[in-house]
Design an enzyme around this catalytic site. Sequence first.
Site, PDB file in Angstrom:
ATOM      1  N   ASP A  14      -0.117   5.142   1.010  1.00  0.00           N
ATOM      2  CA  ASP A  14      -0.374   6.095   1.949  1.00  0.00           C
ATOM      3  C   ASP A  14      -0.294   5.447   3.414  1.00  0.00           C
ATOM      4  OD1 ASP A  14      -0.489   8.757   1.211  1.00  0.00           O
ATOM      5  OD2 ASP A  14      -2.372   8.567   0.463  1.00  0.00           O
ATOM      6  N   ASP A  65       1.030  -1.318   0.075  1.00  0.00           N
ATOM      7  CA  ASP A  65      -0.008   0.029  -0.026  1.00  0.00           C
ATOM      8  C   ASP A  65       0.929   1.088  -0.103  1.00  0.00           C
ATOM      9  OD1 ASP A  65      -2.375   1.576   0.546  1.00  0.00           O
ATOM     10  OD2 ASP A  65      -1.555   1.905   2.438  1.00  0.00           O
TER      11      ASP A  65
END
Length: 340
Positions: A21, A19
């Site tokens: 952020d 991922d």
Amino acid sequence: MTEVAGDRLVDGYTLVVFDLDGVIYLIDRPIPGAVEAVGRLHADGRAVAYATNNASRRSSEVADLLTGMGVPAEPQEVLTSAAAAAELLRDRLPAGAPVLVVGAEALRAEIRAAGLTPVARADESPVAVVQGYGPQVGWVDLAEASVAIRAGATWVATNTDRTLPSGRGPLPGNGSLVAALRHALNREPDMVVGKPEAALFATAARRAGGGRTLVVGDRLDTDIEGARRAGLDSLLVLTGVSDVPELLAAPEPRRPTYVAMDLAGLFDPAAVVAVPGGTDVGGWSAARTDGGLELRGAGRPLDALAALCAAAWSAPAASPEVRPATPEAQRALAVLGLSA
């Protein structure tokens, strides 16, 4: 012993899917240690990919952003919910079909690249509405989407993240904007593309060529649940949204395979733990008492976390209170963010 067997966690996997952020960067700054971690993977010849629910940037823009931070990335390594939503609509609609876009310019660009026609108003007769995060999305955009959906347009959400991370803490994400339309329309979107749906991770895993894939994320409700839906192992890092109290209260579909404070857990066996451990492990003992959890003993804070997960998940309760029974336990809880 609850730390990962072998020299390094990463050695058991062909592909690592990150991922962005909360894992690699926070808004536009790399998280400490992230550049070095990805650099080590590249130096090892390990395949990497990036899967993000953020629909406000195209894959090429994300790759440029990462490269500018010192993380060399190619557009084909980046999987975004905006691109996935555009591809889904491309496969379901005739070429050139009008699609009302609620979101950032990146989402409009992906719709255009898919051979569809992005529009902004309900009176342009859109056959679908695609809704993704955009910092400028306002009432007028939601009103046009509402009119179009009531007229029969298919409603596709790129993702339903309630919040997104920021330097000031969690802020409203696309899921909060989707919730406004859901409330106004009294219905759910027809399709949700991003995590926790399995599509992004399943697409990435196909690139592993039959090898094992590890998903690394900071959110239980998107990254970890999405990995589990895709049948993949997952590592939760505590550098973003989900914290230890949320982990202890996590329902079974949102429980990771491993937990680490940060990306050092990929390489250092002492910096990662498999969860749940036993309730008596690594010098720690965790037990349920009076509706909460009690921790006693001494050892690594991560082993304490594994023991607490075992006790908490044996009979899940919302945000169980954790009490230390020894000074060492109090110090471990402080490291884990569980001190009063």
